[in-house]
Write an enzyme that holds these catalytic residues in place. Structure first.
Site, PDB file in Angstrom:
ATOM      1  N   CYS A   2       0.838  -1.203   0.000  1.00  0.00           N
ATOM      2  CA  CYS A   2       0.000   0.000   0.000  1.00  0.00           C
ATOM      3  C   CYS A   2       0.877   1.259   0.000  1.00  0.00           C
ATOM      4  CB  CYS A   2      -0.955   0.090   1.175  1.00  0.00           C
ATOM      5  SG  CYS A   2      -2.136  -1.242   1.245  1.00  0.00           S
ATOM      6  N   ARG A  29       4.275  -0.404  -4.531  1.00  0.00           N
ATOM      7  CA  ARG A  29       3.938  -0.872  -3.182  1.00  0.00           C
ATOM      8  C   ARG A  29       2.658  -1.700  -3.151  1.00  0.00           C
ATOM      9  NH1 ARG A  29       6.834   1.592   0.667  1.00  0.00           N
ATOM     10  NH2 ARG A  29       5.314   1.006   2.240  1.00  0.00           N
ATOM     11  N   TRP A  79      -2.596  -2.881  -1.706  1.00  0.00           N
ATOM     12  CA  TRP A  79      -2.243  -4.304  -1.803  1.00  0.00           C
ATOM     13  C   TRP A  79      -3.135  -4.971  -0.768  1.00  0.00           C
ATOM     14  CZ3 TRP A  79      -0.157  -8.286   1.212  1.00  0.00           C
ATOM     15  CH2 TRP A  79       0.399  -9.363   0.512  1.00  0.00           C
ATOM     16  N   ASN A 105      -2.211   2.190   5.452  1.00  0.00           N
ATOM     17  CA  ASN A 105      -1.328   1.090   5.052  1.00  0.00           C
ATOM     18  C   ASN A 105      -1.035   0.306   6.322  1.00  0.00           C
ATOM     19  OD1 ASN A 105       0.849  -0.508   4.212  1.00  0.00           O
ATOM     20  ND2 ASN A 105       2.308   1.174   4.412  1.00  0.00           N
ATOM     21  N   GLY A 106      -1.288  -1.013   6.311  1.00  0.00           N
ATOM     22  CA  GLY A 106      -1.024  -1.825   7.501  1.00  0.00           C
ATOM     23  C   GLY A 106      -2.225  -2.697   7.831  1.00  0.00           C
ATOM     24  N   GLU A 495      18.289 -17.634  -6.346  1.00  0.00           N
ATOM     25  CA  GLU A 495      17.935 -16.271  -6.738  1.00  0.00           C
ATOM     26  C   GLU A 495      17.561 -16.220  -8.225  1.00  0.00           C
ATOM     27  OE1 GLU A 495      17.095 -13.735  -5.209  1.00  0.00           O
ATOM     28  OE2 GLU A 495      17.371 -12.063  -6.580  1.00  0.00           O
ATOM     29  N   LYS A 499      13.885 -14.939  -9.459  1.00  0.00           N
ATOM     30  CA  LYS A 499      13.676 -13.862 -10.438  1.00  0.00           C
ATOM     31  C   LYS A 499      12.731 -14.351 -11.530  1.00  0.00           C
ATOM     32  CE  LYS A 499      14.649 -11.233  -8.632  1.00  0.00           C
ATOM     33  NZ  LYS A 499      14.960 -11.032  -7.362  1.00  0.00           N
ATOM     34  N   GLU A 502       9.117 -14.871 -10.224  1.00  0.00           N
ATOM     35  CA  GLU A 502       8.473 -13.613  -9.835  1.00  0.00           C
ATOM     36  C   GLU A 502       7.963 -12.836 -11.039  1.00  0.00           C
ATOM     37  OE1 GLU A 502      10.339 -11.583  -5.892  1.00  0.00           O
ATOM     38  OE2 GLU A 502      11.753 -11.824  -7.530  1.00  0.00           O
ATOM     39  N   HIS A 518      18.089 -36.751  -5.426  1.00  0.00           N
ATOM     40  CA  HIS A 518      17.365 -37.355  -4.310  1.00  0.00           C
ATOM     41  C   HIS A 518      15.868 -37.086  -4.387  1.00  0.00           C
ATOM     42  CE1 HIS A 518      21.084 -38.602  -2.505  1.00  0.00           C
ATOM     43  NE2 HIS A 518      21.564 -37.371  -2.591  1.00  0.00           N
ATOM     44  N   LYS A 617       6.604  -4.541  -3.225  1.00  0.00           N
ATOM     45  CA  LYS A 617       8.022  -4.377  -2.931  1.00  0.00           C
ATOM     46  C   LYS A 617       8.319  -4.357  -1.439  1.00  0.00           C
ATOM     47  CE  LYS A 617      12.133  -2.386  -4.605  1.00  0.00           C
ATOM     48  NZ  LYS A 617      12.512  -3.689  -5.152  1.00  0.00           N
TER      49      LYS A 617
HETATM   50  C1  G6P Z   1       9.001  -8.893  -0.976  1.00  0.00           C
HETATM   51  C2  G6P Z   1       9.526  -8.595  -2.369  1.00  0.00           C
HETATM   52  C3  G6P Z   1      10.815  -9.399  -2.607  1.00  0.00           C
HETATM   53  C4  G6P Z   1      11.827  -9.065  -1.504  1.00  0.00           C
HETATM   54  C5  G6P Z   1      11.246  -9.400  -0.124  1.00  0.00           C
HETATM   55  C6  G6P Z   1      12.133  -8.935   1.004  1.00  0.00           C
HETATM   56  O1  G6P Z   1       8.484 -10.170  -0.904  1.00  0.00           O
HETATM   57  O2  G6P Z   1       8.567  -8.913  -3.351  1.00  0.00           O
HETATM   58  O3  G6P Z   1      11.351  -9.022  -3.871  1.00  0.00           O
HETATM   59  O4  G6P Z   1      12.996  -9.793  -1.729  1.00  0.00           O
HETATM   60  O5  G6P Z   1       9.991  -8.705   0.033  1.00  0.00           O
HETATM   61  O6  G6P Z   1      12.175  -7.527   1.004  1.00  0.00           O
HETATM   62  P1  G6P Z   1      13.208  -6.695   1.838  1.00  0.00           P
HETATM   63  O7  G6P Z   1      12.768  -5.266   1.638  1.00  0.00           O
HETATM   64  O8  G6P Z   1      13.059  -7.117   3.270  1.00  0.00           O
HETATM   65  O9  G6P Z   1      14.561  -6.965   1.310  1.00  0.00           O
END
Ligand code: G6P
Length: 622
Positions: A2, A29, A79, A105-106, A495, A499, A502, A518, A617
């Site tokens: 949000c 956000r 969100w 937001n929250g 990672e 990516k 996501e 395994h 984010k």
């Molecule tokens: C969210 C984002 C991810 C990020 C994670 C941790 O889930 O979508 O891309 O890696 O939060 O975020 P931070 O701000 O704690 O690194």
């Protein structure tokens, strides 16, 4: 998670444009619905709310009854947590009288009791959100105990609330007053000339001002065109000077790139240089941020390290486990923050806790770190956001200095988190006498070469010889991809897989290369390609054996390998080359083709790269 924007200024301002523009900078956000409320110069409080992205809201506003010029307004991009993402649940939420309206937001944790209580006293609820209790609670105090004093009404209401919030509130009866408050949700004030701004994050107000006041937890702010007053929830006035933001609005623009994610991938060499800036001087490590911790003896009893993080930051933490253990010979555990608190953690003054969070606001990480602190652990925060919540829980803060990252998925903040963790590992190694000056010089020199090497990979990807985009286009049709690696190649594989899933929504899983046989090897077939991190390392031969096992099952193998390794072509269908560096630093380069691969696959599949579905984010709820 949000985004909030608020404005108060002189009569006759185009408040609608300011709010819509601010929201577009905050869309990363959350983006399932959006809304604005504008107090026009005629004195009416006009509300527009729409499900979907901000563009839907902007269309509805432009094609409908666009609010006239005014003095005051608030906006929100959502969100969803409580209630589906539809028009009715979109913020702002008005009270019963239409005099007040709120964005939030929250999560209000005691919303169910409050809702029941308010309904019993005659309030009518229109939405399914937890936020709406705030509108009615503020209404209750505004018209009763607080005699139309908006700041006091907000204060009374917040004293009844448990949970997390950043809010903005306006009243039709106060054309020159915008009220904000925060508790475990980010909120900043932008200080202008005869106008003030409220926002969840700096990019939303950067077009108007670079003077920013960061609110602390449990503070209320009253913004008027010529004044800003901060107080605590219990009514004490707070004096605080502004910060001057060093980057400008352009840094938060796409700058000619089709997507923020691509721009941020290409910014990585510069972001990495900034992360190292001032920390490597004449070939020597300088981590000034650690000196206070050192002086106060917080490192003296450290016997182990715990890295607490989520998502990509967790992957950076997993990589750091290998590096810190190797360079400093201290046992390290990298835990996902969302689980940490539930394992009844064994931490105390002997456990150095490192929180990695680019946003500095991730609720899971904050909760975990708070608990570690309560148990006496020294804490280092690694974050990109100045004065974010995590910084207040830490004994020392190491900033990423990556500049703004707008794309929802982490790219340059992942690289910079990793860079800072390398420096910290080196610091701990030197402090414990495990790394000689000569070794440190070699590592630092190699680290300083990485930005140029990254640039080489990025430049090749833009040249006619690029192999990444054509490969991504071919692979984009598959429904599942595996990633494998050993040692530091393993978190790199995780990672790379994260990516891809996501942003392209292709199912992707990362595994330790030796673990594949395994169980998960059963999933391989000619339609399930596998990406192997096969850069030069002490486990290279073992990774190659795993690639052979995969090829024997007719699965297509893509290798990320070190430039000059022609032999790898015998074991892989496609090879993505990266320059040679120290094995420990190789993830900094190996991740680049994987980021580009994910990006091009997502574009080929027509996905929204900057704002992938269901993600945000900054995730400020647990
Ligand atoms: C969210 C984002 C991810 C990020 C994670 C941790 O889930 O979508 O891309 O890696 O939060 O975020 P931070 O701000 O704690 O690194």
């Amino acid at each position: 998670m949000c985004g909030i924007i608020g404005y108060v200024g002189p009569q006759g301002t185009d408040v609608t444009s300011i709010l819509l523009n601010g929201l577009s900078r905050l869309e990363y956000r959350g983006y399932d619905s959006a809304g604005i409320a504008v107090l026009t110069s005629a004195g009416s409080l006009e509300l527009h709310r729409r499900s979907g992205k901000i563009a839907n809201l902007a269309d509805a506003v432009e094609n409908g009854s666009r609010p006239g010029q005014g003095t005051l307004g608030i906006g929100h991009t959502r969100w969803a947590t409580h209630g589906r993402p539809n028009d009715v649940n979109a913020h702002p939420h008005p009270d019963c009288t239409g005099v007040l309206t709120v964005v939030h937001n929250g999560i209000i944790e005691n919303y169910a009791e409050l809702r029941q209580e308010l309904q019993q006293t005659g309030h009518t609820f229109c939405s399914e959100t937890d936020t709406e209790v705030l509108s009615h609670l503020i209404e209750h105090y505004y018209f009763h105990q607080a005699s139309h004093d908006l700041v006091e009404s907000v204060r009374f209401a917040l004293l009844r609330v448990t949970g997390s919030y950043a809010i903005a509130v306006v009243s039709r009866e106060h054309a020159d007053l915008l009220v904000g408050a925060r508790c475990n949700g980010p909120l900043i004030v932008g200080l202008g000339e005869q106008e003030q701004f409220l926002a969840s994050d700096i990019p939303a107000i950067l077009k108007h001002t670079r003077r920013v006041l960061i609110l602390e937890e449990g503070e209320i702010v009253a913004l008027r065109p010529n004044s800003v007053t901060v107080s605590t929830l219990d009514g004490k006035t707070v004096q605080r000077g502004p910060l001057i933001v060093e980057w400008d609005a352009e840094a938060a623009e796409k700058g000619g790139y089709p997507h923020f994610v691509l721009k941020e991938i290409y910014e990585q060499p510069d972001a990495l240089r900034r992360a190292l800036l001032g920390r490597i001087r004449e070939g020597q490590l300088h981590l000034a941020e650690m000196e206070r911790m050192q002086r106060t003896g917080l490192f003296d009893n450290v016997q182990r390290v715990l890295i607490i993080a989520c998502g990509s930051s967790h992957h950076a933490g997993m990589l750091a486990k290998y590096i810190i253990e190797q360079w400093a010979r201290i046992p390290v555990e990298a835990v996902t923050a969302a689980e940490f608190r539930y394992c009844d953690p064994l931490v105390g003054p002997e456990t150095l806790c490192i929180a990695v969070t680019q946003s500095g606001e991730t609720a899971d990480t904050l909760v975990g770190i708070r608990q570690a602190r309560e148990q006496g652990a020294p804490v280092i925060a690694i974050t990109n956001v100045v004065a974010s919540a995590i910084t207040r829980l830490a004994d020392a803060v190491l900033y990423l200095q990556a500049g703004p990252e707008i794309g929802v998925v982490s790219t340059k903040t992942f690289i910079c988190s990793l860079a800072v963790l390398y420096l910290l590992a080196l610091y701990l190694g030197q402090q414990r006498g495990r790394i000689s000056n000569e070794q440190a010089n070699t590592i630092l020199a190699a680290l300083e070469r990485i930005p140029g090497q990254m640039q080489h990979v990025l430049d090749s990807a833009r040249s006619a010889d690029d192999t990444i985009e054509p490969l991504a286009k071919r692979i984009a049709r598959v429904s599942s991809i595996m990633f494998i690696g050993r040692s530091v190649g393993y978190p790199t594989a995780l990672e790379g897989a994260l990516k891809l899933k996501e942003i392209s929504y292709i199912h992707a899983e990362g595994f330790p290369a030796g673990e594949l046989k395994h169980g998960s090897i059963a999933l391989l077939d000619p339609d399930t390609p596998l990406v192997a991190i096969a850069t030069s390392s002490h486990v290279y031969e073992k990774v190659v054996s795993n690639m052979q096992e995969v090829r024997a099952r007719d699965a297509r193998v893509i290798a990320v390998a070190t430039a000059g390794d022609e032999g790898i072509r015998r074991h892989a269908d496609d090879v993505l080359y990266v320059p040679e560096t120290l094995e420990a630093l190789s993830p900094l380069l190996a991740i680049i083709p994987l980021q580009l691969f994910a990006y091009h696959a997502a574009v080929a599949r027509g996905c929204n790269v900057d704002q992938p579905r269901n993600l945000a984010k900054s995730v400020t709820v647990e």
